[in-house]
Scaffold this active site. Sequence first.
Site, PDB file in Angstrom:
ATOM      1  N   LYS A  83      55.104  28.777  58.304  1.00 17.51           N
ATOM      2  CA  LYS A  83      54.970  29.410  56.844  1.00 17.51           C
ATOM      3  C   LYS A  83      55.621  30.679  56.596  1.00 17.51           C
ATOM      4  O   LYS A  83      56.694  30.970  55.632  1.00 17.51           O
ATOM      5  CB  LYS A  83      53.594  29.022  56.336  1.00 17.51           C
ATOM      6  CG  LYS A  83      53.235  27.708  56.120  1.00 17.51           C
ATOM      7  CD  LYS A  83      51.729  27.297  55.981  1.00 17.51           C
ATOM      8  CE  LYS A  83      51.402  25.797  56.333  1.00 17.51           C
ATOM      9  NZ  LYS A  83      49.983  25.665  56.266  1.00 17.51           N
ATOM     10  N   GLN A 126      44.347  28.629  55.856  1.00 13.98           N
ATOM     11  CA  GLN A 126      44.773  27.398  57.029  1.00 13.98           C
ATOM     12  C   GLN A 126      43.589  26.721  57.484  1.00 13.98           C
ATOM     13  O   GLN A 126      42.751  27.307  57.930  1.00 13.98           O
ATOM     14  CB  GLN A 126      45.674  28.285  58.123  1.00 13.98           C
ATOM     15  CG  GLN A 126      46.096  26.996  59.221  1.00 13.98           C
ATOM     16  CD  GLN A 126      47.198  26.132  58.318  1.00 13.98           C
ATOM     17  OE1 GLN A 126      48.067  26.828  57.747  1.00 13.98           O
ATOM     18  NE2 GLN A 126      47.288  25.019  58.676  1.00 13.98           N
ATOM     19  N   ASP A 186      48.118  25.844  47.586  1.00 14.91           N
ATOM     20  CA  ASP A 186      47.830  24.460  48.151  1.00 14.91           C
ATOM     21  C   ASP A 186      47.243  23.292  47.380  1.00 14.91           C
ATOM     22  O   ASP A 186      47.326  22.105  47.805  1.00 14.91           O
ATOM     23  CB  ASP A 186      46.822  24.782  49.461  1.00 14.91           C
ATOM     24  CG  ASP A 186      47.356  24.872  50.854  1.00 14.91           C
ATOM     25  OD1 ASP A 186      48.601  24.443  51.049  1.00 14.91           O
ATOM     26  OD2 ASP A 186      46.558  25.325  51.786  1.00 14.91           O
TER      27      ASP A 186
END
Length: 290
Positions: free
Chosen positions: A54, A98, A121
Site C-alpha cells: 500500500k 491494517q 477502508d
Amino acid sequence: MPAQVIDGKTIAQETRKKIAEDVQHFFALYGRAPGLAVVLAGDDPASRVYVNNKIKACEETGIASNAYMLPAAVSQAELISLIKELNLNAAVDGILVQLPLPKGLCAETVLSHISPFKDVDGFTAVNAGRLMLGSPALTACTPSGCIELIKSAGVSIAGKHAVVVGRSNIVGKPAALLLLSHNATVTVCHSKTQNLAEITRQADILIAAVGIKHFITGDMIKDGAVVIDVGINRFEGKLYGDAEFDSCFKKASFITPVPGGVGPMTIAMLLRNTLSAAQALAKERLNYAF
Ligand code: NDP
C-alpha cells in the site's frame, strides 16, 4: 466457449495512472499531496506485506503516506489515541488500520474511532450505513474493485441476477449492497445456505468471497456467468482463489484470476478513496475558511 480473463493487474494500473493525474491536479489546487496514514499493530508477516504494498502504491501515485508500526503489545487505548491524533492531523486525509489486529484488541472498537471522513477502508458504521442508505460514502475497497472489474468487461449489471457467496462486513455485504445500487437482483449466500449450487447456478454474476480454496467449481456456475473471485488462499506457498479456475474458465463468459484479479484492484480503490477523502476534506476546509 472459454471465458475471457479479466486482467485486474492491467486495469488496476490504468486506474492508478488516472489517479496519479488527479493527484497532480489536487497538488496544483491545494499545494500539498493527499495523505494516507497506515497503522500496523504487531508483526504478522502477511499484514506487513500488505502494508508495504500500500505504501509503495501511494509513492507511485504521488500520495503522501506514513506507516505507523506499533508493537503487538500496544494497548487499545494507545491505538485509539493515535487514531484520534490522525483524525486531527490536517496532512492526513485517509486512515487505514491494517487488520487483523493482535489478540486482545477489538477491531470494531478501534475502527469506530476513525473519522468517517478519513475512513478510506469504508469500514466504519457511518460509511457502511451510508452505503446501505444509498448515500455517497467511502466504500470498502475490495467490493468497489469487484464492481470496477465487472464494468471493465463491458458487462451491464442492471437487471442481472448477482449471487454473492460470503457475507462478511468487509467483502460480502458491501459487495451485495453495491450490486444492488447498480440495480442487480442480489442473492447473498453464506455457510448456512442450503442447496448452494442450485443458487450459484442461477447467477449471471457470481462473486466468490468465502476463503476456501477452489470452493466454486465449474458445475456450480451457469454457461456465460461472470465470475469474480475474491478469495486469497495460501497453500504450499502459492495463492489460490475461491473458484477452481480451470473448470469455471470453460463455462464462464468472464473470470478474474488469482492472483492478478481482485487483489490489485483493492489497492487501486484504496488510492481512489484516499484522493476522494482528500478532495472532500479540502473543499470542506475552503468552505469553512470563507
Ligand atoms: P470471512 O471469513 O470474514 O467470510 C467468509 C464468508 O464465507 C462468511 O460469510 C461465511 O459464512 C462464508 N462461508 C464460509 N463457508 C461457507 C460455505 N461452506 N458455504 C457458503 N458460504 C460459506 O472472509 P472475508 O470476507 O474477509 O474474505 C473472503 C476471502 O476473500 C478470503 O479468502 C480473503 O483472503 C479474501 N479477501 C481478498 C481480498 C482482496 O483484496 N482480494 C480482500 C479481502 C478478503 P458465515 O457468515 O455464515 O460464516
